[in-house]
Scaffold this motif. Structure first.
Motif, PDB file in Angstrom:
ATOM      1  N   ARG A   1      18.387  11.046  55.229  1.00  0.00           N
ATOM      2  CA  ARG A   1      18.075  11.232  56.520  1.00  0.00           C
ATOM      3  C   ARG A   1      16.964  12.058  56.541  1.00  0.00           C
ATOM      4  O   ARG A   1      16.965  13.038  56.214  1.00  0.00           O
ATOM      5  CB  ARG A   1      19.330  12.145  57.251  1.00  0.00           C
ATOM      6  CG  ARG A   1      20.730  11.133  57.357  1.00  0.00           C
ATOM      7  CD  ARG A   1      20.552  10.208  58.373  1.00  0.00           C
ATOM      8  NE  ARG A   1      20.667  10.856  59.695  1.00  0.00           N
ATOM      9  CZ  ARG A   1      20.364  10.063  60.793  1.00  0.00           C
ATOM     10  NH1 ARG A   1      19.925   9.085  60.909  1.00  0.00           N
ATOM     11  NH2 ARG A   1      20.742  11.125  61.924  1.00  0.00           N
TER      12      ARG A   1
ATOM     13  N   GLU B   1      13.450  13.715  59.190  1.00  0.00           N
ATOM     14  CA  GLU B   1      13.302  13.929  60.539  1.00  0.00           C
ATOM     15  C   GLU B   1      12.789  12.738  61.353  1.00  0.00           C
ATOM     16  O   GLU B   1      13.140  12.730  62.548  1.00  0.00           O
ATOM     17  CB  GLU B   1      12.201  15.158  60.734  1.00  0.00           C
ATOM     18  CG  GLU B   1      12.690  16.540  59.990  1.00  0.00           C
ATOM     19  CD  GLU B   1      11.664  17.655  60.090  1.00  0.00           C
ATOM     20  OE1 GLU B   1      10.568  17.424  60.725  1.00  0.00           O
ATOM     21  OE2 GLU B   1      11.871  18.717  59.616  1.00  0.00           O
TER      22      GLU B   1
ATOM     23  N   ILE C   1      16.010  10.737  62.268  1.00  0.00           N
ATOM     24  CA  ILE C   1      16.663  11.471  62.954  1.00  0.00           C
ATOM     25  C   ILE C   1      16.075  11.318  64.464  1.00  0.00           C
ATOM     26  O   ILE C   1      16.946  10.845  65.426  1.00  0.00           O
ATOM     27  CB  ILE C   1      16.991  12.936  62.725  1.00  0.00           C
ATOM     28  CG1 ILE C   1      17.803  12.990  61.336  1.00  0.00           C
ATOM     29  CG2 ILE C   1      17.733  13.487  63.890  1.00  0.00           C
ATOM     30  CD1 ILE C   1      17.689  14.524  61.048  1.00  0.00           C
TER      31      ILE C   1
ATOM     32  N   THR D   1      23.733  16.132  61.090  1.00  0.00           N
ATOM     33  CA  THR D   1      22.787  14.947  61.390  1.00  0.00           C
ATOM     34  C   THR D   1      23.732  13.659  62.035  1.00  0.00           C
ATOM     35  O   THR D   1      23.379  12.824  62.526  1.00  0.00           O
ATOM     36  CB  THR D   1      21.922  14.372  60.321  1.00  0.00           C
ATOM     37  OG1 THR D   1      22.835  14.286  59.241  1.00  0.00           O
ATOM     38  CG2 THR D   1      21.071  15.625  60.019  1.00  0.00           C
TER      39      THR D   1
END
Length: 320
Positions: free
Chosen positions: A7, A9, A12, A43
């Motif tokens: 994951r 940035e 996301i 997340t």
């Protein structure tokens, strides 16, 4: 060897942008959204949407397939969604049973499986929750048969058990015969291809988003008699407009444009999802008049708004 980050940035932010656009997607295809619930734990995101389809109430849990972002040259050929983040103790069947029990317990009548891309949504399947087990078993059986007959190309793992949890396939055109796995889902009674539902023209939606455009006054009157009018509409927060205009630095925020003028009032504030859905700095952009009309009327407006949503989501977060 360093562990690859699953994951990032960027991923996301892309997921946030996709989830923001799910409700407008449903509304465009005649599914009336009546409620929503969004829960973020780190997340991980749980998105549940309540809606009406042909006057019948439904409650759908939204699960995203991986996003087609251009990094894989064959990404247009396949699409799948894992039903859980990881395999439970007890194996594939127990994990699937736990998933189905959860949906029954939480009152989810359907799963909405969506495949997003840079050009907008590529696939969207509305699947009855009670059919998950049977569809998964059918896809596993078809995949096993193809492998046994040497018709699965270079694939070495069963489609349904290829990953960290039970997987449903929406598309597999990598080899001539593997498309049969995905067809088991689309042909299942009760499964709805959302993108093939009739589209509701945006002008007919109960929204006044087009009022964001400048220069919409009626040009056909001279010395008209003044009459009182009562008109409903969606309120716009002036602070949102001020923040977006300030953020833009006086230049159009459409990628590749950057047009600006020295006088105030040149830029419009465009509500990407529609003012009836969201009036937030992270769902709005400052656009010059040309780009604003492109976002509303161009044949490729869905791809344009997908790009704008990916840009704007960086300035906030769902749930704020």
């Amino acid at each position: 060897m360093a562990t690859r980050r699953f994951r990032t940035e960027e991923s996301i932010a892309a997921e946030r942008g996709t989830r923001q656009r799910v409700e407008p997607l449903l509304e465009r295809h005649g599914i009336e959204v009546t409620g929503r619930r969004l829960i973020e734990r780190g997340t991980a995101v749980t998105q549940v949407i309540e809606a009406r389809l042909d006057a019948l109430p439904i409650r759908m849990h939204v699960r995203l397939c991986w996003r087609r972002d251009g990094r894989n040259p064959r990404e247009q050929l396949y699409s799948a969604a894992q039903l859980k983040a990881r395999l439970d103790q007890g194996g594939w069947e127990q994990t699937l049973a736990n998933v189905m029990n959860r949906h029954v317990r939480e009152g989810h009548s359907h799963l909405l499986l969506v495949q997003d891309s840079k050009e907008g949504f590529a696939l969207a399947a509305l699947v009855p929750s009670k059919a998950l087990g049977a569809i998964w078993e059918r896809q596993r059986s078809i995949s096993a048969d193809l492998m046994a007959r040497g018709l699965s190309g270079t694939l070495v793992q069963n489609h349904a058990t290829n990953g960290a949890s039970p997987t449903l396939w929406l598309q597999d055109d990598r080899f001539r015969e593997t498309g049969a796995v995905a067809r088991a889902l689309w042909d299942w009674p009760g499964v709805i291809n959302v993108l093939k539902l009739p589209r509701v023209p945006s002008i007919e939606r109960d929204t006044d988003t087009l009022d964001d455009l400048v220069g919409q006054e009626d040009p056909g009157r001279d010395a008209a008699e003044r009459r009182p009018q009562l008109r409903s509409g969606y309120p716009r927060n002036p602070k949102v407009r001020a923040l977006v205009i300030e953020r833009s630095g006086g230049q159009c925020e459409s990628p590749g444009c950057g047009e600006g003028r020295s006088y105030p009032g040149f830029l419009d504030v465009h509500h990407i999802l529609g003012v009836d859905v969201s009036d937030r700095p992270w769902t709005c952009v400052a656009l010059c008049p040309n780009c604003h009309r492109e976002a509303h009327f161009a044949p490729e407006k869905e791809a344009i708004n997908a790009s704008l949503a990916a840009f704007a989501v960086r300035f906030g977060a769902i749930g704020q």
